[in-house]
Structure formats: structure tokens, C-alpha cells
Enzyme design. Sequence first.
Site, PDB file in Angstrom:
ATOM      1  N   ASP A  82       0.779  -1.176  -0.027  1.00  0.00           N
ATOM      2  CA  ASP A  82       0.111  -0.026  -0.165  1.00  0.00           C
ATOM      3  C   ASP A  82       0.763   1.216   0.082  1.00  0.00           C
ATOM      4  O   ASP A  82       1.498   1.668   1.017  1.00  0.00           O
ATOM      5  CB  ASP A  82      -0.936   0.216   1.111  1.00  0.00           C
ATOM      6  CG  ASP A  82      -2.006   1.114   1.131  1.00  0.00           C
ATOM      7  OD1 ASP A  82      -1.943   2.048   0.137  1.00  0.00           O
ATOM      8  OD2 ASP A  82      -2.610   1.337   2.058  1.00  0.00           O
ATOM      9  N   TRP A 107       6.094  -3.958   7.318  1.00  0.00           N
ATOM     10  CA  TRP A 107       5.194  -4.897   7.601  1.00  0.00           C
ATOM     11  C   TRP A 107       5.347  -6.189   6.640  1.00  0.00           C
ATOM     12  O   TRP A 107       6.140  -5.805   5.617  1.00  0.00           O
ATOM     13  CB  TRP A 107       3.623  -4.288   7.354  1.00  0.00           C
ATOM     14  CG  TRP A 107       3.373  -3.880   5.739  1.00  0.00           C
ATOM     15  CD1 TRP A 107       2.633  -4.783   5.226  1.00  0.00           C
ATOM     16  CD2 TRP A 107       3.837  -2.844   5.045  1.00  0.00           C
ATOM     17  NE1 TRP A 107       2.403  -4.227   3.890  1.00  0.00           N
ATOM     18  CE2 TRP A 107       3.130  -2.890   3.820  1.00  0.00           C
ATOM     19  CE3 TRP A 107       4.306  -1.493   5.145  1.00  0.00           C
ATOM     20  CZ2 TRP A 107       3.196  -1.841   2.889  1.00  0.00           C
ATOM     21  CZ3 TRP A 107       4.481  -0.518   4.387  1.00  0.00           C
ATOM     22  CH2 TRP A 107       3.867  -0.841   3.213  1.00  0.00           C
ATOM     23  N   ASP A 126       8.928   1.048   3.542  1.00  0.00           N
ATOM     24  CA  ASP A 126       8.710   2.542   3.230  1.00  0.00           C
ATOM     25  C   ASP A 126      10.212   3.249   3.020  1.00  0.00           C
ATOM     26  O   ASP A 126      11.074   2.626   3.986  1.00  0.00           O
ATOM     27  CB  ASP A 126       8.114   3.268   4.125  1.00  0.00           C
ATOM     28  CG  ASP A 126       6.532   2.836   4.055  1.00  0.00           C
ATOM     29  OD1 ASP A 126       6.060   2.069   3.056  1.00  0.00           O
ATOM     30  OD2 ASP A 126       5.750   3.108   5.057  1.00  0.00           O
ATOM     31  N   TRP A 158       5.471   3.765   7.950  1.00  0.00           N
ATOM     32  CA  TRP A 158       6.519   3.140   8.735  1.00  0.00           C
ATOM     33  C   TRP A 158       7.763   3.913   8.828  1.00  0.00           C
ATOM     34  O   TRP A 158       8.721   3.310   9.664  1.00  0.00           O
ATOM     35  CB  TRP A 158       6.773   1.744   8.033  1.00  0.00           C
ATOM     36  CG  TRP A 158       5.584   0.966   8.237  1.00  0.00           C
ATOM     37  CD1 TRP A 158       4.440   0.727   7.101  1.00  0.00           C
ATOM     38  CD2 TRP A 158       5.153   0.176   9.388  1.00  0.00           C
ATOM     39  NE1 TRP A 158       3.440  -0.326   7.902  1.00  0.00           N
ATOM     40  CE2 TRP A 158       3.963  -0.606   8.877  1.00  0.00           C
ATOM     41  CE3 TRP A 158       5.512  -0.051  10.686  1.00  0.00           C
ATOM     42  CZ2 TRP A 158       3.235  -1.282   9.967  1.00  0.00           C
ATOM     43  CZ3 TRP A 158       4.864  -0.861  11.316  1.00  0.00           C
ATOM     44  CH2 TRP A 158       3.778  -1.768  11.233  1.00  0.00           C
ATOM     45  N   TYR A 167       7.447  10.049   4.122  1.00  0.00           N
ATOM     46  CA  TYR A 167       7.405   8.998   3.419  1.00  0.00           C
ATOM     47  C   TYR A 167       7.657   9.268   1.975  1.00  0.00           C
ATOM     48  O   TYR A 167       6.986  10.324   1.387  1.00  0.00           O
ATOM     49  CB  TYR A 167       5.884   8.338   3.595  1.00  0.00           C
ATOM     50  CG  TYR A 167       5.406   7.308   2.553  1.00  0.00           C
ATOM     51  CD1 TYR A 167       6.026   6.067   2.511  1.00  0.00           C
ATOM     52  CD2 TYR A 167       4.682   7.772   1.665  1.00  0.00           C
ATOM     53  CE1 TYR A 167       5.742   5.209   1.679  1.00  0.00           C
ATOM     54  CE2 TYR A 167       4.329   6.660   0.578  1.00  0.00           C
ATOM     55  CZ  TYR A 167       4.893   5.348   0.563  1.00  0.00           C
ATOM     56  OH  TYR A 167       4.362   4.594  -0.284  1.00  0.00           O
ATOM     57  N   THR A 170       7.734   2.640  -1.663  1.00  0.00           N
ATOM     58  CA  THR A 170       7.481   1.549  -0.929  1.00  0.00           C
ATOM     59  C   THR A 170       8.206   0.494  -1.692  1.00  0.00           C
ATOM     60  O   THR A 170       7.919   0.439  -2.808  1.00  0.00           O
ATOM     61  CB  THR A 170       5.998   0.860  -0.619  1.00  0.00           C
ATOM     62  OG1 THR A 170       5.520   2.044   0.235  1.00  0.00           O
ATOM     63  CG2 THR A 170       6.283  -0.069   0.211  1.00  0.00           C
TER      64      THR A 170
END
Length: 181
Positions: A82, A107, A126, A158, A167, A170
Site C-alpha cells: 500500500d 510490515w 517504506d 512506517w 514517506y 515503498t
Amino acid sequence: MSDIFTDRLMAAFDRAAEFAFRRTAQSIGRRSALSTIGKLMVGGALLPVLPFDRSSGALAAGAPASGPADANCDYWRYCALDGFLCSCCGGSVSACPPGAEPSKVTWVGTCHNPADGKDYLVSYNDCCGKTTCGRCLCNGNVGERPGYRMGIHNDINWCMANTPSMYHCTVSVLVGVADDK
């Protein structure tokens, strides 16, 4: 005449301020005031590290760019990703772009590779330290759990553990083959 009025107004203001400060000083001690100031300072310092929900970005980002498999949200390694793909932002599937660093926390997901028929453990990191990329937004939710199961919840920033907590994008790093048990 106006000087007398101004003097009286200022005197009334001084009396009201003095009364308010004396009343506050009588009801609140120094320790209590210092405690409150300390709580505000600590709370203000912790605010930037709190996780926040990125799921609202899905509405603003638009469709992913067409191109190689690793720049497409349908790529098998992105089943639980995501965020914005680093492969569209100057990085690769598993490496952050220059100027960004991988998050210290992550994650995980389990994704099925249709080419070899195996399931793989994938760590989603991230990349932090640059402003949001804004390209190739993917929102795969395979195996996602509610926010209270932090290690398998993908709507969190994260980068909260990194010093530059912005951020950017990812990456998906293969950790290993999932056990068939």
C-alpha cells in the site's frame, strides 16, 4: 481628558490582570505548572513519530503507470503493498531511490508467485527522507489485518522510526519461501 480616561482604563486593566494572576498562583502550584509544561513538551516531541493513515492518498493519486511488470500494481510481489512504487520513483523493486533510506520498521505479507507456484514472505519497506513520490500508487490488501495488528497492517507510515520521517515510496524485499505447513 483622554489622558485621564486612558490612565483609568490602564489602571483597571492592571488590577484585573493582577487579580487573575494572583488567583491562578494561589490555585496552581509551581510543580503543577512545571508538570503541565513538561507534558506539553514531551507530547509535542512525540507527535511526529505517531503512525498515520495513508489510505486517503488512493483517491488523489490516480491509476498506476503502464510499463514493466515491476511498475505495475498487478506484479505478484505487490499483493500486500500500500503505497507508491519505488520502481516508478527512481528506485527498484527492492531498493530505495537515491536520497531515500529504508524504514527501520516494516510490515510483511505472503504473496503467491504464479511463475513457480510458490508463496513467498515479502517485507514491505517504506523509503523515507524525501517528499512523497506521488506516482504508481498501489493498494494491495491481501492478508492485511486491522491497525491493532501493526506488523501486518499496511496503512501506516512506517517511516515513523526514522529520523527523516517523511514517506517517499515503498519497496518489496523477498524474505524467503513461505512454509507449506
